[in-house]
Design a protein around this motif. Structure first.
Motif, short mmCIF file in Angstrom:
data_model
loop_
_atom_site.label_atom_id
_atom_site.label_comp_id
_atom_site.label_asym_id
_atom_site.label_seq_id
_atom_site.Cartn_x
_atom_site.Cartn_y
_atom_site.Cartn_z
N MET A 153 -16.58 -47.72 -40.52
CA MET A 153 -16.72 -48.67 -41.46
C MET A 153 -16.35 -47.94 -42.80
O MET A 153 -16.57 -46.92 -43.17
N SER A 154 -15.90 -48.71 -43.67
CA SER A 154 -15.49 -48.18 -45.04
C SER A 154 -16.64 -48.13 -46.08
O SER A 154 -16.78 -48.78 -46.86
N LEU A 155 -17.69 -47.52 -45.74
CA LEU A 155 -19.00 -47.29 -46.49
C LEU A 155 -19.00 -45.86 -46.95
O LEU A 155 -18.85 -45.15 -46.04
N GLN A 156 -19.81 -45.90 -48.06
CA GLN A 156 -20.08 -44.35 -48.44
C GLN A 156 -21.64 -44.09 -48.08
O GLN A 156 -22.26 -45.15 -47.83
N THR A 157 -22.10 -43.20 -47.97
CA THR A 157 -23.35 -42.78 -48.09
C THR A 157 -24.47 -43.43 -48.85
O THR A 157 -24.17 -43.18 -50.16
N SER A 158 -25.32 -43.85 -48.51
CA SER A 158 -26.32 -44.76 -49.25
C SER A 158 -26.87 -43.84 -50.50
O SER A 158 -27.36 -42.64 -50.12
N THR A 159 -27.12 -44.05 -51.69
CA THR A 159 -27.60 -43.42 -52.57
C THR A 159 -29.38 -43.71 -52.74
O THR A 159 -29.70 -43.42 -54.12
N ARG A 160 -29.87 -44.28 -52.00
CA ARG A 160 -31.29 -44.82 -52.13
C ARG A 160 -32.03 -43.69 -52.44
O ARG A 160 -32.08 -42.74 -51.68
N ALA A 161 -33.06 -43.95 -53.16
CA ALA A 161 -33.98 -42.97 -53.57
C ALA A 161 -34.98 -42.90 -52.44
O ALA A 161 -35.30 -43.97 -51.69
N PRO A 162 -35.47 -41.59 -52.13
CA PRO A 162 -36.44 -41.51 -51.04
C PRO A 162 -37.81 -42.60 -50.82
O PRO A 162 -38.05 -43.19 -49.88
N GLU A 163 -38.19 -42.85 -52.07
CA GLU A 163 -39.49 -44.05 -52.19
C GLU A 163 -38.84 -45.38 -51.90
O GLU A 163 -39.47 -46.26 -51.33
N GLU A 164 -37.67 -45.66 -52.15
CA GLU A 164 -37.19 -46.98 -51.93
C GLU A 164 -36.62 -46.96 -50.53
O GLU A 164 -36.76 -48.27 -49.98
N TYR A 165 -36.21 -45.91 -49.76
CA TYR A 165 -36.14 -46.19 -48.50
C TYR A 165 -37.27 -46.29 -47.73
O TYR A 165 -37.18 -47.13 -46.75
N ARG A 166 -38.31 -45.41 -48.10
CA ARG A 166 -39.42 -45.48 -47.33
C ARG A 166 -40.30 -46.91 -47.59
O ARG A 166 -40.80 -47.66 -46.58
N SER A 167 -39.95 -47.66 -48.70
CA SER A 167 -40.36 -49.04 -48.93
C SER A 167 -39.54 -50.09 -47.90
O SER A 167 -40.30 -50.78 -47.37
N LEU A 168 -38.30 -49.82 -47.82
CA LEU A 168 -37.43 -50.67 -46.83
C LEU A 168 -38.08 -50.39 -45.59
O LEU A 168 -38.04 -51.55 -44.68
N ILE A 169 -38.26 -49.16 -45.00
CA ILE A 169 -38.82 -49.11 -43.63
C ILE A 169 -40.18 -49.72 -43.56
O ILE A 169 -40.38 -50.17 -42.55
N ASP A 170 -41.10 -49.49 -44.39
CA ASP A 170 -42.24 -50.23 -44.33
C ASP A 170 -42.43 -51.64 -44.41
O ASP A 170 -43.16 -52.36 -43.49
N ASN A 171 -41.25 -52.23 -45.03
CA ASN A 171 -40.73 -53.67 -45.10
C ASN A 171 -40.49 -53.84 -43.75
O ASN A 171 -41.01 -55.12 -43.28
N LEU A 172 -39.59 -53.36 -43.35
CA LEU A 172 -39.05 -53.82 -41.76
C LEU A 172 -40.21 -53.45 -40.81
O LEU A 172 -40.16 -54.40 -39.94
N ARG A 173 -40.91 -52.28 -40.69
CA ARG A 173 -42.05 -52.36 -39.76
C ARG A 173 -43.10 -53.66 -39.73
O ARG A 173 -43.16 -54.23 -38.70
N ASP A 174 -43.14 -53.77 -41.17
CA ASP A 174 -44.31 -55.26 -41.12
C ASP A 174 -43.49 -56.29 -40.68
O ASP A 174 -44.29 -57.25 -39.96
N PHE A 175 -42.37 -56.48 -40.82
CA PHE A 175 -41.52 -57.70 -40.49
C PHE A 175 -41.53 -58.02 -38.71
O PHE A 175 -41.81 -58.78 -38.23
N ILE A 176 -41.05 -56.69 -38.34
CA ILE A 176 -41.25 -56.55 -36.62
C ILE A 176 -42.70 -56.93 -36.54
O ILE A 176 -42.62 -57.64 -35.21
N ASP A 177 -43.56 -56.42 -36.76
CA ASP A 177 -44.92 -56.46 -36.23
C ASP A 177 -45.68 -57.89 -36.44
O ASP A 177 -46.09 -58.42 -35.72
N GLN A 178 -45.24 -58.65 -37.60
CA GLN A 178 -45.77 -59.58 -38.11
C GLN A 178 -45.08 -60.88 -37.72
O GLN A 178 -45.60 -62.01 -37.65
N GLU A 179 -43.96 -60.88 -37.89
CA GLU A 179 -42.92 -61.94 -37.68
C GLU A 179 -42.26 -62.08 -36.32
O GLU A 179 -42.14 -62.88 -35.67
N VAL A 180 -41.77 -60.90 -35.89
CA VAL A 180 -40.73 -60.79 -34.88
C VAL A 180 -41.30 -60.65 -33.57
O VAL A 180 -41.25 -61.58 -32.51
N ILE A 181 -42.29 -59.63 -33.40
CA ILE A 181 -42.98 -59.46 -31.95
C ILE A 181 -43.89 -60.69 -31.46
O ILE A 181 -43.77 -61.27 -30.47
#
Length: 392
Positions: free
Chosen positions: A1-29
């Motif tokens: 795909m025509s995308l560049q490597t993300s420039t997210r800050a490490p803390e922003e990325y960790r927050s994204l993963i934490d948000n996703l983990r909570d979404f999978i645990d609390q809503e999806v499963i």
């Protein structure tokens, strides 16, 4: 795909993963209904509801552009994201990163004409349309050997006429269009065919061992299937190269998702081992059980590292043909062994459907066949290592 490597800050990325983990645990499963695993309509409704909820949380397709509801993650960032999404059968569906949609998007981003992008790719990215990739054929047609492709595409005054027989076409039972691989005079080529084309017939949905399979695996007949000239995708005669482009990203996404599913199976097994007593002690205190758990974590760790390495290579623009084959073989076998150990630890409960463990095992087993059987990849890996050249 025509995308560049993300420039997210490490803390922003960790927050994204934490948000996703909570979404999978609390809503999806909690929305997984083990009794409705073959009810495609019900699964689609749930997946659509979860997708809308994901968007409210700022979650979406990992590789899609932000303007299309995606996150534009780098391949490296996709590793943890897809592992978390993959812990649930419904996670990839809710986040629009499951097959065959994701690899089709990946390929069409590079190959589609402006008209194809508007009519097919953009609605596909937005979740308004669904696709499938029609390559595999019954014997003596193409399977692991692409040279056996028998579906034909004959040029006409205003387009093409396609004739052939396809089967095990994942996602075809809910698709709006198919990317059909057929042999023209120049060589294997890709064509977009709308599912309502009069020459395109779905014969049946082939039952497989996988649960939570909302798109099915169709058998398809193409009989005097006429498409316009603009149905050609990419360059005529370059269909096998296009397929390799599609598969490289698909293999990696499979690996990421299935690491998550296998890790969930082992987590369930570990919880069971800590509660169940055998011969007067907890199951977890038996050295044979400890050995299985330790081996599982070693395999998962190794699988994560090999996938991360291939993802980094993709981000730098390196060819990953050789490395993605090695990753696919190793990860497909490792995650299955982890799930098999989880079943063994859980005993009779592990082969029941009172927990998701047996279903996880059934989801993981076909990966040793999909996107190239392990034996075919091993042969290709060895030939490349030996610098062996196949005859033309």
């Amino acid at each position: 795909m025509s995308l560049q490597t993300s420039t997210r800050a490490p803390e922003e990325y960790r927050s994204l993963i934490d948000n996703l983990r909570d979404f999978i645990d609390q809503e999806v499963i909690p929305r997984e209904d083990l009794k409705a695993v073959h009810d495609g309509d019900a699964l689609r409704r749930v997946a659509n509801e979860l997708h809308a909820l994901a968007l409210t949380r700022g979650l979406g397709a990992p590789r899609a552009r932000p303007e299309d509801g995606g996150l534009a993650l780098s391949w490296t960032e996709c590793c943890a994201y897809l592992e978390q999404a993959g812990r649930s059968f419904l996670g990839p569906l809710a986040l629009r990163c499951g097959p065959p949609t994701q690899p089709d998007i990946f390929a069409l981003e590079s190959l589609a004409t402006p008209a194809q992008r508007e009519r097919y790719l953009q609605p596909l990215v937005r979740g308004e349309r669904a696709s499938c990739f029609a390559m595999t054929e019954p014997a003596p047609g193409v399977g692991s050997d692409p040279r056996m492709l028998s579906t034909s595409a004959q040029r006409t005054s205003d387009g093409w006429v396609i004739n052939g027989h396809k089967w095990f076409i994942s996602g075809a039972m809910r698709a709006d269009f198919a990317i059909v691989v057929a042999r023209s005079e120049v060589g294997p080529s890709w064509f977009i065919v709308d599912m309502d084309n009069p020459g395109f017939q779905i014969v049946r949905d082939i039952p497989t061992m996988e649960p939570f399979d909302i798109g099915g695996h169709a058998e398809i007949l193409l009989k005097d299937c006429h498409v316009k000239a603009d149905a050609l995708v990419g360059e005529e005669g370059k269909g096998l190269a296009h397929a390799q482009l599609r598969l490289e990203g698909a293999r990696l996404f499979h690996c990421m998702r299935f690491i998550g599913l296998a890790s969930r199976a082992m987590s369930i097994a570990q919880e069971y081992a800590l509660k169940r007593e055998s011969q007067g002690v907890q199951l977890a205190d038996h050295q044979m059980v400890q050995s299985m758990i330790a081996d599982a974590h070693i395999q998962l760790y190794a699988a994560r590292q090999i996938v991360l390495d291939v993802a980094r290579r993709l981000d730098t623009g390196d060819s990953i043909r050789h490395h993605s084959s090695m990753a696919k073989v190793f990860v497909s076998e490792a995650v299955y062994q982890v799930a098999d150990s989880a079943v063994q630890i859980c005993g009779a409960l592990g082969i029941s459907e009172d927990t998701p463990v047996s279903m996880i095992l059934r989801m993981l087993r076909p990966f040793r066949i999909y996107d190239g059987a392990s034996e075919v990849h091993r042969s290709a890996i060895a030939r490349r290592a030996l610098n062996y050249r196949l005859p033309a």
